[in-house]
Design an enzyme around this catalytic site. Sequence first.
Site, PDB file in Angstrom:
ATOM      1  N   LYS A 197       0.816  -1.213   0.000  1.00 13.63           N
ATOM      2  CA  LYS A 197       0.000   0.000   0.000  1.00 13.63           C
ATOM      3  C   LYS A 197       0.853   1.268   0.000  1.00 13.63           C
ATOM      4  O   LYS A 197       0.312   2.371  -0.106  1.00 13.63           O
ATOM      5  CB  LYS A 197      -0.954  -0.013   1.199  1.00 13.63           C
ATOM      6  CG  LYS A 197      -1.961  -1.159   1.159  1.00 13.63           C
ATOM      7  CD  LYS A 197      -2.828  -1.165   2.397  1.00 13.63           C
ATOM      8  CE  LYS A 197      -3.784  -2.355   2.387  1.00 13.63           C
ATOM      9  NZ  LYS A 197      -3.074  -3.645   2.475  1.00 13.63           N
ATOM     10  N   LYS A 202      -8.295   1.372   5.876  1.00 11.47           N
ATOM     11  CA  LYS A 202      -7.737   0.027   6.003  1.00 11.47           C
ATOM     12  C   LYS A 202      -6.369   0.082   6.671  1.00 11.47           C
ATOM     13  O   LYS A 202      -5.684   1.125   6.641  1.00 11.47           O
ATOM     14  CB  LYS A 202      -7.640  -0.654   4.632  1.00 11.47           C
ATOM     15  CG  LYS A 202      -6.989   0.137   3.525  1.00 11.47           C
ATOM     16  CD  LYS A 202      -7.155  -0.597   2.187  1.00 11.47           C
ATOM     17  CE  LYS A 202      -6.653   0.254   1.026  1.00 11.47           C
ATOM     18  NZ  LYS A 202      -6.839  -0.423  -0.276  1.00 11.47           N
ATOM     19  N   ARG A 210      -6.927  -7.949 -10.935  1.00 11.39           N
ATOM     20  CA  ARG A 210      -5.579  -8.358 -10.548  1.00 11.39           C
ATOM     21  C   ARG A 210      -4.789  -8.601 -11.840  1.00 11.39           C
ATOM     22  O   ARG A 210      -5.085  -9.526 -12.594  1.00 11.39           O
ATOM     23  CB  ARG A 210      -5.626  -9.612  -9.678  1.00 11.39           C
ATOM     24  CG  ARG A 210      -4.304 -10.375  -9.534  1.00 11.39           C
ATOM     25  CD  ARG A 210      -3.155  -9.552  -8.980  1.00 11.39           C
ATOM     26  NE  ARG A 210      -3.418  -8.950  -7.695  1.00 11.39           N
ATOM     27  CZ  ARG A 210      -3.140  -9.527  -6.530  1.00 11.39           C
ATOM     28  NH1 ARG A 210      -2.625 -10.736  -6.502  1.00 11.39           N
ATOM     29  NH2 ARG A 210      -3.384  -8.882  -5.401  1.00 11.39           N
ATOM     30  N   ARG A 250     -11.898  -9.681 -10.139  1.00 13.57           N
ATOM     31  CA  ARG A 250     -12.431 -10.220  -8.889  1.00 13.57           C
ATOM     32  C   ARG A 250     -13.634  -9.375  -8.498  1.00 13.57           C
ATOM     33  O   ARG A 250     -13.496  -8.173  -8.227  1.00 13.57           O
ATOM     34  CB  ARG A 250     -11.359 -10.199  -7.796  1.00 13.57           C
ATOM     35  CG  ARG A 250     -10.140 -11.031  -8.151  1.00 13.57           C
ATOM     36  CD  ARG A 250      -9.000 -10.807  -7.187  1.00 13.57           C
ATOM     37  NE  ARG A 250      -8.571  -9.417  -7.175  1.00 13.57           N
ATOM     38  CZ  ARG A 250      -7.635  -8.927  -6.354  1.00 13.57           C
ATOM     39  NH1 ARG A 250      -7.050  -9.716  -5.474  1.00 13.57           N
ATOM     40  NH2 ARG A 250      -7.284  -7.666  -6.412  1.00 13.57           N
ATOM     41  N   ARG A 286     -15.299  -5.408  -0.420  1.00 17.89           N
ATOM     42  CA  ARG A 286     -14.024  -6.068  -0.710  1.00 17.89           C
ATOM     43  C   ARG A 286     -14.204  -7.148  -1.764  1.00 17.89           C
ATOM     44  O   ARG A 286     -15.170  -7.907  -1.732  1.00 17.89           O
ATOM     45  CB  ARG A 286     -13.459  -6.681   0.569  1.00 17.89           C
ATOM     46  CG  ARG A 286     -13.255  -5.678   1.695  1.00 17.89           C
ATOM     47  CD  ARG A 286     -12.959  -6.377   3.008  1.00 17.89           C
ATOM     48  NE  ARG A 286     -14.074  -7.219   3.443  1.00 17.89           N
ATOM     49  CZ  ARG A 286     -14.030  -8.052   4.474  1.00 17.89           C
ATOM     50  NH1 ARG A 286     -12.915  -8.150   5.171  1.00 17.89           N
ATOM     51  NH2 ARG A 286     -15.073  -8.758   4.806  1.00 17.89           N
ATOM     52  N   ASP A 325      -3.366  -4.342  -8.247  1.00 17.47           N
ATOM     53  CA  ASP A 325      -4.821  -4.248  -8.164  1.00 17.47           C
ATOM     54  C   ASP A 325      -5.263  -2.934  -8.796  1.00 17.47           C
ATOM     55  O   ASP A 325      -4.716  -1.865  -8.471  1.00 17.47           O
ATOM     56  CB  ASP A 325      -5.280  -4.317  -6.715  1.00 17.47           C
ATOM     57  CG  ASP A 325      -4.958  -5.654  -6.065  1.00 17.47           C
ATOM     58  OD1 ASP A 325      -4.732  -6.630  -6.805  1.00 17.47           O
ATOM     59  OD2 ASP A 325      -4.918  -5.719  -4.824  1.00 17.47           O
ATOM     60  N   GLU A 378      -3.098  -1.121  -5.327  1.00 18.54           N
ATOM     61  CA  GLU A 378      -2.052  -1.828  -4.589  1.00 18.54           C
ATOM     62  C   GLU A 378      -1.072  -2.459  -5.567  1.00 18.54           C
ATOM     63  O   GLU A 378      -1.427  -2.797  -6.700  1.00 18.54           O
ATOM     64  CB  GLU A 378      -2.644  -2.926  -3.684  1.00 18.54           C
ATOM     65  CG  GLU A 378      -3.495  -2.393  -2.542  1.00 18.54           C
ATOM     66  CD  GLU A 378      -3.920  -3.478  -1.559  1.00 18.54           C
ATOM     67  OE1 GLU A 378      -3.463  -4.632  -1.705  1.00 18.54           O
ATOM     68  OE2 GLU A 378      -4.700  -3.169  -0.643  1.00 18.54           O
ATOM     69  N   ASN A 395       1.412  -5.675  -5.211  1.00 16.05           N
ATOM     70  CA  ASN A 395       1.740  -6.792  -4.327  1.00 16.05           C
ATOM     71  C   ASN A 395       3.051  -7.432  -4.757  1.00 16.05           C
ATOM     72  O   ASN A 395       3.135  -8.017  -5.851  1.00 16.05           O
ATOM     73  CB  ASN A 395       0.625  -7.832  -4.359  1.00 16.05           C
ATOM     74  CG  ASN A 395      -0.682  -7.269  -3.825  1.00 16.05           C
ATOM     75  OD1 ASN A 395      -0.955  -7.339  -2.636  1.00 16.05           O
ATOM     76  ND2 ASN A 395      -1.484  -6.693  -4.707  1.00 16.05           N
TER      77      ASN A 395
END
Length: 315
Positions: free
Chosen positions: A126, A161, A211, A225, A233, A273, A281, A283
């Site tokens: 993040k 978050k 993603r 997703r 979420r 994301d 994000e 990852n």
Amino acid sequence: MSLRIAVQMDPVSGVDIKGDTSFALMEAAQERGHSLWTYQPQHLSWEAGKVTARARPATVQRVAGQPAIEGDRETLDLAKDVDVVLMRQDPPFDMSYITACHILEYLKGQTLVLNDPEWVRSSPEKIIPLDFPDLIPPTLISRDLSAIKAFRAEHKDIILKPLYGNGGAGVFRVKPDDSNFSSIVEMFFGINREPIIAQAFLPNVSAGDRRVILIDGDPVGVINRVPQPGETRSNMHVGGKAEAAELSDADKHICEVIGPVLKKRGLVLVGIDVIGDRLTEINVTSPTGVQELKRFSGVDAASLFWDAVDRRLGV
């Protein structure tokens, strides 16, 4: 060339053979004739300049309930006994995680460690998007209550978050009339001493959170997703449904901007994301989605990953 690969991961006995990306990477490596060992971060040591791991030789198999056959633990000198170390344990991104990165950094110039531990510890999922402010939604990282209140007053509908959370845990949508705002912030402040992250809510999330998988800086595919009805979420850990998707123009633009940076930093397997046209994000710790991508599109990102490893090793 047969490679010797040590995988730093959560216990392989508990992985989901149908969804786990670490399992897919190990399976693809095994199909190429590579040798595998697994160990957990607590089995990693530094002593007198030597980095070792008490690891178990492993053979993976698509057998429900027994994803791997493992041998007895043996001590590996990670600078001499293996060619590649995969850092694949799941977050939380805490001091244990960061310490493992520091220890693995001592292998630089001797053994290829992926993703590069120096940049993994410097790239929480993040925080690294902050390097690309033009690509992200309005974002605040702060522990200052006045700053958080001002951000909420400006953007009305926001997401709160934990800064170092994962899997969608602890993510709250706070609407303009939500009286739980103060309680949610107090809860975050009571759990730890870290700042929290606030972002403007992106209504496009109802259509899905994409993603995108990048290998050595290049996008190889995307899955969408979709959150369950009434859920903000879209993470698959909390019931998000994966579906086939195509790379959008926004996805391609984001990857064109961030891809060269990721490649230069040795972040070979990355999952980003994207909601609408906004990057939320990046990852790099233990990105997921590789098996879903293959299932929906036929793209074998695990095999492409090992192609990238071969290029980096010059084999």
